[in-house]
Write a protein that holds these residues in place. Sequence first.
Motif, PDB file in Angstrom:
ATOM      1  N   UNK A  25       4.156 -20.202  -8.192  1.00  0.00           N
ATOM      2  CA  UNK A  25       5.618 -20.010  -8.064  1.00  0.00           C
ATOM      3  C   UNK A  25       7.007 -20.099  -7.073  1.00  0.00           C
ATOM      4  N   UNK A  26       5.961 -19.467  -5.761  1.00  0.00           N
ATOM      5  CA  UNK A  26       6.411 -19.318  -4.386  1.00  0.00           C
ATOM      6  C   UNK A  26       6.221 -21.583  -4.307  1.00  0.00           C
ATOM      7  N   UNK A  27       5.937 -21.747  -4.025  1.00  0.00           N
ATOM      8  CA  UNK A  27       5.978 -23.445  -4.052  1.00  0.00           C
ATOM      9  C   UNK A  27       6.142 -24.066  -4.427  1.00  0.00           C
ATOM     10  N   UNK A  28       6.409 -23.865  -6.242  1.00  0.00           N
ATOM     11  CA  UNK A  28       7.612 -24.864  -7.394  1.00  0.00           C
ATOM     12  C   UNK A  28       9.090 -24.935  -7.299  1.00  0.00           C
ATOM     13  N   UNK A  29       9.340 -25.966  -7.172  1.00  0.00           N
ATOM     14  CA  UNK A  29      10.728 -26.590  -6.623  1.00  0.00           C
ATOM     15  C   UNK A  29      11.864 -27.663  -7.302  1.00  0.00           C
ATOM     16  N   UNK A  30      12.416 -27.671  -7.813  1.00  0.00           N
ATOM     17  CA  UNK A  30      12.618 -28.427  -9.182  1.00  0.00           C
ATOM     18  C   UNK A  30      14.718 -28.591  -8.944  1.00  0.00           C
ATOM     19  N   UNK A  31      14.365 -30.632  -8.595  1.00  0.00           N
ATOM     20  CA  UNK A  31      15.892 -30.415  -8.707  1.00  0.00           C
ATOM     21  C   UNK A  31      16.941 -30.473 -10.050  1.00  0.00           C
ATOM     22  N   UNK A  32      17.893 -29.713  -9.800  1.00  0.00           N
ATOM     23  CA  UNK A  32      18.608 -29.183 -11.073  1.00  0.00           C
ATOM     24  C   UNK A  32      19.912 -29.444 -11.104  1.00  0.00           C
ATOM     25  N   UNK A  33      20.630 -30.628 -12.032  1.00  0.00           N
ATOM     26  CA  UNK A  33      21.259 -31.067 -11.863  1.00  0.00           C
ATOM     27  C   UNK A  33      23.042 -30.834 -12.905  1.00  0.00           C
ATOM     28  N   UNK A  34      24.214 -30.965 -12.832  1.00  0.00           N
ATOM     29  CA  UNK A  34      24.865 -31.292 -13.572  1.00  0.00           C
ATOM     30  C   UNK A  34      25.880 -32.155 -13.623  1.00  0.00           C
ATOM     31  N   UNK A  35      26.060 -32.266 -14.949  1.00  0.00           N
ATOM     32  CA  UNK A  35      27.508 -33.552 -15.385  1.00  0.00           C
ATOM     33  C   UNK A  35      28.514 -32.921 -15.112  1.00  0.00           C
ATOM     34  N   UNK A  36      29.014 -34.550 -14.779  1.00  0.00           N
ATOM     35  CA  UNK A  36      30.347 -34.610 -14.630  1.00  0.00           C
ATOM     36  C   UNK A  36      31.449 -36.349 -14.516  1.00  0.00           C
ATOM     37  N   UNK A  37      32.159 -36.114 -14.499  1.00  0.00           N
ATOM     38  CA  UNK A  37      32.874 -37.477 -15.230  1.00  0.00           C
ATOM     39  C   UNK A  37      33.885 -38.066 -13.924  1.00  0.00           C
ATOM     40  N   UNK A  38      33.197 -39.089 -13.175  1.00  0.00           N
ATOM     41  CA  UNK A  38      34.533 -39.615 -12.059  1.00  0.00           C
ATOM     42  C   UNK A  38      36.130 -40.437 -12.340  1.00  0.00           C
TER      43      UNK A  38
END
Length: 240
Positions: A25-38
């Motif tokens: 758990x300490x080493x686990x890391x993931x990318x978190x994304x959010x969507x938007x529009x240009x």
Amino acid sequence: MKKILIFISTIAFILSNIFTSVYAQEDESILCWKSTLDEYGNIVYVLDMSDKEIEKYEISQLKKEYEHQTIQRTSGYTYEYKRISTVYDTGSSATSKILIGKYLSWGQRGKITTGGEVTFTLKGSYKSISGEASIKLSVQEEYPVDNNYDSCLGLFARLQTSKYLITKKDKYSGTVISTTYQNVMTSISTSIRPIVNKSKNTIEYKYGGKWYTAKMIKSGVSSPITSSSVLVTAITDVFN
């Protein structure tokens, strides 16, 4: 005596599992994304993470390479990771992103409609550097395209390369055994645009009513990019 030994063995097994779980758990890391529009309605995914969280993710990628977790706990070494600098950034402007993947096969069509989770197949050198085969995104949109050309959807990314100092130490004395530097490349944002196969297999896309030639990472590159010299015109013969 036998019962006591079984009890001790059981406790040791439980503690070992707890330790392994906490360690993961300490080493686990993931990318978190959010969507938007240009400003032209193109879907853009940006990292919903602080700079420190991105750094934690990058270190987790380095740990996969430098630390074999099952061995590390019993070995005589420890590793420390320190971000030194941002070595290269492909750029934050909408037209500076690099083509890294595509959805659908090439075909003449007037529009492209997506209806939920879409899997973009990663292509060329980006796939070699990242070690990933695909990226799944939730996209439910209709894209008009020019039916005079073969087209599909392209996945573009702003890529950032960071330089890290990795220090290997003796676990017991703290003596430095060795130091090394390594670059880590991370996608800071991605965007989805229709791409077309124009003359001489050149891949182009429209943005703000103008045509732009897509860029990609040069064929054969297998390490994080550190300059624009490895970016070339995207052509179907190589990109596919």
